[in-house]
Design a protein around this motif. Structure first.
Motif, PDB file in Angstrom:
ATOM      1  N   LEU A   1      32.865  44.893  57.125  1.00 18.69           N
ATOM      2  CA  LEU A   1      32.794  44.090  55.839  1.00 18.69           C
ATOM      3  C   LEU A   1      32.761  44.832  54.505  1.00 18.69           C
ATOM      4  N   GLU A   2      32.385  46.324  54.661  1.00 21.25           N
ATOM      5  CA  GLU A   2      32.621  47.138  53.336  1.00 21.25           C
ATOM      6  C   GLU A   2      34.059  46.996  52.934  1.00 21.25           C
ATOM      7  N   LEU A   3      34.783  47.270  54.008  1.00 23.48           N
ATOM      8  CA  LEU A   3      36.529  47.121  53.876  1.00 23.48           C
ATOM      9  C   LEU A   3      36.865  45.809  53.272  1.00 23.48           C
ATOM     10  N   TYR A   4      36.560  44.825  53.987  1.00 22.34           N
ATOM     11  CA  TYR A   4      36.666  43.378  53.245  1.00 22.34           C
ATOM     12  C   TYR A   4      36.407  43.399  51.750  1.00 22.34           C
ATOM     13  N   HIS A   5      35.374  43.854  51.475  1.00 21.88           N
ATOM     14  CA  HIS A   5      34.935  43.700  50.149  1.00 21.88           C
ATOM     15  C   HIS A   5      35.771  44.688  49.277  1.00 21.88           C
ATOM     16  N   GLU A   6      35.747  45.847  49.453  1.00 21.83           N
ATOM     17  CA  GLU A   6      36.654  46.700  48.616  1.00 21.83           C
ATOM     18  C   GLU A   6      38.281  46.267  48.687  1.00 21.83           C
ATOM     19  N   VAL A   7      38.779  45.576  49.668  1.00 20.32           N
ATOM     20  CA  VAL A   7      40.128  45.347  49.542  1.00 20.32           C
ATOM     21  C   VAL A   7      40.079  44.225  48.666  1.00 20.32           C
ATOM     22  N   ASN A   8      39.329  43.101  48.839  1.00 16.77           N
ATOM     23  CA  ASN A   8      39.399  42.095  47.939  1.00 16.77           C
ATOM     24  C   ASN A   8      39.090  42.212  46.574  1.00 16.77           C
ATOM     25  N   GLU A   9      38.516  43.262  46.314  1.00 16.01           N
ATOM     26  CA  GLU A   9      38.011  43.724  44.856  1.00 16.01           C
ATOM     27  C   GLU A   9      39.325  44.380  44.294  1.00 16.01           C
ATOM     28  N   PHE A  10      39.909  45.120  45.083  1.00 19.86           N
ATOM     29  CA  PHE A  10      41.158  45.940  44.466  1.00 19.86           C
ATOM     30  C   PHE A  10      42.314  44.937  44.433  1.00 19.86           C
ATOM     31  N   ALA A  11      42.280  43.932  45.319  1.00 19.20           N
ATOM     32  CA  ALA A  11      43.404  43.072  45.362  1.00 19.20           C
ATOM     33  C   ALA A  11      43.248  42.278  44.262  1.00 19.20           C
ATOM     34  N   ALA A  12      42.038  41.943  43.682  1.00 22.09           N
ATOM     35  CA  ALA A  12      41.938  41.086  42.509  1.00 22.09           C
ATOM     36  C   ALA A  12      42.212  42.007  41.342  1.00 22.09           C
ATOM     37  N   ALA A  13      41.949  43.364  41.419  1.00 21.72           N
ATOM     38  CA  ALA A  13      42.260  44.292  40.345  1.00 21.72           C
ATOM     39  C   ALA A  13      43.944  44.191  40.094  1.00 21.72           C
ATOM     40  N   LEU A  14      44.602  44.269  41.403  1.00 22.53           N
ATOM     41  CA  LEU A  14      45.842  44.297  41.264  1.00 22.53           C
ATOM     42  C   LEU A  14      46.567  43.045  40.587  1.00 22.53           C
ATOM     43  N   ARG A  15      45.870  41.932  41.017  1.00 27.02           N
ATOM     44  CA  ARG A  15      46.703  40.806  40.425  1.00 27.02           C
ATOM     45  C   ARG A  15      46.223  41.006  38.799  1.00 27.02           C
ATOM     46  N   GLU A  16      45.057  41.373  38.186  1.00 25.47           N
ATOM     47  CA  GLU A  16      44.752  41.489  36.864  1.00 25.47           C
ATOM     48  C   GLU A  16      45.992  42.184  36.341  1.00 25.47           C
ATOM     49  N   LEU A  17      46.241  43.346  36.707  1.00 32.62           N
ATOM     50  CA  LEU A  17      47.173  44.266  36.242  1.00 32.62           C
ATOM     51  C   LEU A  17      48.435  43.631  36.264  1.00 32.62           C
ATOM     52  N   GLY A  18      48.702  42.619  37.066  1.00 30.10           N
ATOM     53  CA  GLY A  18      49.816  41.694  36.939  1.00 30.10           C
ATOM     54  C   GLY A  18      50.801  42.034  38.322  1.00 30.10           C
ATOM     55  N   VAL A  19      50.361  42.692  39.377  1.00 29.44           N
ATOM     56  CA  VAL A  19      51.044  42.739  40.314  1.00 29.44           C
ATOM     57  C   VAL A  19      51.464  41.315  40.915  1.00 29.44           C
ATOM     58  N   GLU A  20      52.495  40.887  41.418  1.00 34.53           N
ATOM     59  CA  GLU A  20      52.753  39.612  42.039  1.00 34.53           C
ATOM     60  C   GLU A  20      53.520  39.606  43.416  1.00 34.53           C
ATOM     61  N   GLU A  21      53.403  38.868  44.260  1.00 29.68           N
ATOM     62  CA  GLU A  21      54.011  38.601  45.495  1.00 29.68           C
ATOM     63  C   GLU A  21      55.601  39.476  45.453  1.00 29.68           C
ATOM     64  N   GLY A  22      55.713  40.182  46.182  1.00 33.87           N
ATOM     65  CA  GLY A  22      56.889  40.815  46.434  1.00 33.87           C
ATOM     66  C   GLY A  22      57.247  42.145  45.390  1.00 33.87           C
ATOM     67  N   ASP A  23      56.301  42.414  44.245  1.00 31.70           N
ATOM     68  CA  ASP A  23      56.143  43.678  43.587  1.00 31.70           C
ATOM     69  C   ASP A  23      56.055  44.801  44.660  1.00 31.70           C
ATOM     70  N   VAL A  24      56.777  45.754  44.021  1.00 35.41           N
ATOM     71  CA  VAL A  24      56.708  47.143  44.914  1.00 35.41           C
ATOM     72  C   VAL A  24      55.385  48.067  44.208  1.00 35.41           C
ATOM     73  N   VAL A  25      54.375  48.420  44.907  1.00 34.77           N
ATOM     74  CA  VAL A  25      53.097  49.147  44.273  1.00 34.77           C
ATOM     75  C   VAL A  25      53.544  50.522  45.176  1.00 34.77           C
ATOM     76  N   THR A  26      53.823  51.722  44.224  1.00 34.80           N
ATOM     77  CA  THR A  26      53.946  52.890  44.868  1.00 34.80           C
ATOM     78  C   THR A  26      52.788  53.644  44.675  1.00 34.80           C
ATOM     79  N   MET A  27      52.278  54.481  46.034  1.00 32.18           N
ATOM     80  CA  MET A  27      51.065  54.949  46.090  1.00 32.18           C
ATOM     81  C   MET A  27      51.211  56.499  46.514  1.00 32.18           C
ATOM     82  N   TYR A  28      51.071  57.264  45.665  1.00 31.86           N
ATOM     83  CA  TYR A  28      51.216  58.864  45.880  1.00 31.86           C
ATOM     84  C   TYR A  28      49.863  59.419  45.975  1.00 31.86           C
ATOM     85  N   MET A  29      49.266  59.381  46.930  1.00 31.71           N
ATOM     86  CA  MET A  29      47.886  59.598  47.482  1.00 31.71           C
ATOM     87  C   MET A  29      47.544  60.452  48.604  1.00 31.71           C
TER      88      MET A  29
END
Ligand code: WTA
Length: 650
Positions: free
Chosen positions: A113-141
């Motif tokens: 459930l916690e994973l579900y919440h955070e994933v939704n929240e960050f997905a919403a944030a990515l959308r807000e930043l302009g990330v669209e379907e098919g865009d490549v998001v690099t993760m250096y983590m």
């Protein structure tokens, strides 16, 4: 084949066979030997059972379409994040999905459930930043929970992630971002490694200078008390997630053949090799292999000690285990920091059922001594696995006895970044084990060992090829694009006229078990990490004063292979200490500290054939102290003695 090729002849066949224990067989996910026949009799239709492990928004029309390249689960639609998170909420929302073990005893857990919440929240944030379907998001983590959270968030909105291992240098990050045309980057201020802080954001900033176009970044705050100032278009992860608290983002329906992620690996060329995995085929495949080979069940606690930055972490820390709804452990630190007891402590504390690690780690555990695992209660363990390099029988036996109490089956799983998931391994409840030998190809998988003309079965050793498509195959192979130069180029639409050359040497015994001998191309596998000799050589020849460089692999007790760099300096640059420092710095800067050569050997000249090619095979033999045999093919045999004595002096 050329028996002198590097990589061959480094392992020895196993002699003994061990049966899986009855207690394991009695409870295993896949225990019926008929599974092999089921796949043979109904191929590719039997792959339906991998697809059935997932929940689809629209069922597929065909298991394998082959008109215009291969399409696994053609017509099917699904969302990978939904499959790894949402669908488990009904039965186990309060079960731990991700158990994170940080440095120095720190820990954090996320229930489904916690994973579900955070994933939704960050997905919403990515959308807000302009990330669209098919865009490549690099993760250096580094290995912190925000990494899998972000991967799943991308999958939710149909964005494609490209995770770059945090140990890579700024240059390597920039090359990968440019190659992927990626305008988004997730990173963090830094992380801890053996007690020291590594400032990752600084490396990302250096990379940003050479990335084409504007980059929007998200930065996770990981280091205590380290305030990293954020520039324009740089966003704080926590703030973004808080700003979208409790928001929901509908999972995007993706075609089975749509890209889920890309990952760069090393090939024979100097540039990183792009590997693209699909949403339906890949996810079904990793779920199926995690179930059949790693025997994962939802109620298990499962730990794979790889880094999420490599394919093993993608497939068997994140996607496979979460698709099956289990508890997956993620460990941030090093195995011996602060103490050599870390691994065993984590297994005891979490009551880990299944442990999956690399031979290199096992060889280190062996060196430290059996008293470390003996001090801990490891009785929760039921299955052990290894991946990444050939495991020598002695290390296999040590693992089986001192970690597995002589009771847990050990699966030696062969696969590659390109294959997405395990292709060759015993099924732990079905097949006998032979220490040092990976096992037969999995049900539905077909491999053969051929000579260098392709096609002819080699009785001794040869090139391992996969000769039938499988659901975890990457986009590059689905589309029929070729990476390698062996085999012919018949239509990729004809599954029977198709092979994938793995670039590994192998032999098959009378029982059909495959023993992997190691890479036969210019890739070096150090501690299970892949490096192209070309990448390292080009970093070295860029150093002022270096005339020529040749990089080969030598055997190494713990790491399997080690990087040997042979360097001939330009006239007037004979000051070896300065050159040596320059070379180490250049490799660190362009690839990362993990590619640091074990040895740098100076020679006034490289041994060359009469046609002027550097004889790398000979250099590898020198590194291994092997008998060099006939040197008559050399134009300058006189340099060999000199190189040998330099290597011996080390
Ligand atoms: C090697 C890692 C022997 C092999 C999953 C392969 C192995 C390369 C095994 C891929 C194994 C992987 N026994 N060798 N069980 N597993 N390898 O892409 O040489 O990082 O080609 O994928 O690792 O490395 P990669």
């Amino acid at each position: 084949m050329d028996a002198n090729e590097p990589g061959l002849g480094t392992n020895r066949p196993a002699s003994e066979r061990l049966e899986p224990p009855d207690s394991f067989v009695a409870q295993a996910n896949v225990a019926d030997p008929a599974v092999y026949a089921a796949f043979e009799e109904n191929w590719p239709g039997a792959w339906e059972r991998a697809g059935d492990l997932l929940e689809w928004d629209r069922p597929h029309e065909r298991v394998l379409g082959a008109e215009d390249g291969f399409r696994w689960f053609q017509g099917g639609r699904l969302n990978a994040c939904y499959n790894c998170v949402d669908r488990h909420l009904a039965d186990r929302k309060n079960q731990v999905a991700l158990a994170w073990e940080g440095r120095n005893g720190e820990s954090r857990t996320y229930t489904y459930l916690e994973l579900y919440h955070e994933v939704n929240e960050f997905a919403a944030a990515l959308r807000e930043l302009g990330v669209e379907e098919g865009d490549v998001v690099t993760m250096y983590m580094p290995m912190i929970p925000e990494l899998p959270v972000a991967m799943l968030s991308c999958a939710r909105i149909g964005a494609v992630h490209s995770v770059v291992y945090a140990g890579f240098a700024a240059d390597a990050l920039a090359t990968r971002m440019n190659a992927a045309d990626s305008a988004y980057l997730l990173t963090c201020d830094g992380y801890y490694r053996r007690g020291d802080a590594v400032l990752l954001k600084n490396k990302a900033d250096t990379a940003a200078v050479t990335v084409d176009g504007d980059v929007t970044s998200v930065v996770v705050d990981r280091l205590d008390g380290y305030d990293c100032s954020l520039g324009a278009d740089e966003h704080d992860y926590d703030e973004l997630v808080c700003a979208h608290a409790r928001e929901r983002v509908d999972p995007v329906r993706r075609r089975a053949s749509d890209d889920l992620f890309i990952i760069y690996t090393s090939g024979t060329t100097g540039t990183p090799k792009k590997v693209t995995h699909t949403t339906g085929g890949y996810l079904s495949y990793v779920a199926w292999t995690a179930r059949a080979v790693l025997d994962i069940r939802p109620e298990d606690t499962y730990w794979c000690s790889a880094d999420v930055g490599w394919i093993t972490g993608h497939s068997y820390i994140v996607y496979g285990p979460l698709a099956l709804g289990t508890t997956t452990v993620m460990y941030e630190g090093a195995p011996d920091h602060p103490e050599k007891t870390r691994i065993w402590e984590i297994i005891e504390r979490n009551a880990v059922d299944i442990f999956y690690t690399a031979p290199t780690a096992i060889r280190a555990f062996m060196k430290w001594g059996a008293e470390y695992p003996a001090d801990y209660d490891l009785s929760s363990l039921r299955l052990l696995g290894t991946v990444g390099e050939p495991i020598n029988p002695r290390a296999w036996e040590w693992y089986h006895e001192h970690v597995g109490r002589g009771e847990c089956p050990v699966v030696d799983t062969w696969w590659q970044t390109e294959t997405g998931g395990i292709l060759v391994s015993t099924l732990p409840a079905v097949s006998d084990m032979k220490p040092g030998t990976a096992g037969p190809p999995l049900p539905g998988i077909s491999v053969s060992v051929v000579d260098d003309r392709g096609g002819i079965e080699a009785r001794e050793g040869g090139y391992l090829v996969v000769d039938r498509p499988w659901p975890g195959m990457p986009q590059e192979l689905c589309e029929g694009r070729r990476w390698a130069n062996r085999g012919d180029d018949r239509s990729p639409a004809d599954p029977t006229a198709w092979t994938y050359p793995t670039e590994d040497g192998a032999f098959v015994d009378k029982d059909g078990y495959v023993t992997i001998l190691g890479r036969v191309d210019d890739v070096i596998n150090v501690s299970g990490h892949r490096f192209g000799t070309m990448e390292i050589e080009s970093a070295i020849v860029d150093v002022e004063g270096v005339a020529e460089a040749a990089v080969v692999s030598g055997d190494h007790d713990v790491h399997g292979k080690a990087i040997y760099a042979y360097v001939s300096p330009e006239d007037g640059h004979e000051r070896q200490d300065a050159l040596r420092e320059g070379i180490v710095a250049a490799v660190k800067e362009s690839i990362g500290p993990i590619a640091r050569p074990e040895a740098i050997v100076f020679t006034p000249e490289m041994p060359k054939t009469r046609s002027g090619k550097i004889m790398r095979r000979l250099l590898a033999d020198i590194a291994n102290g092997e008998d060099l045999g006939d040197l008559s093919a050399l134009r300058n045999p006189e340099v060999v003695g000199e190189i040998e004595s330099t290597v011996e002096e080390r």
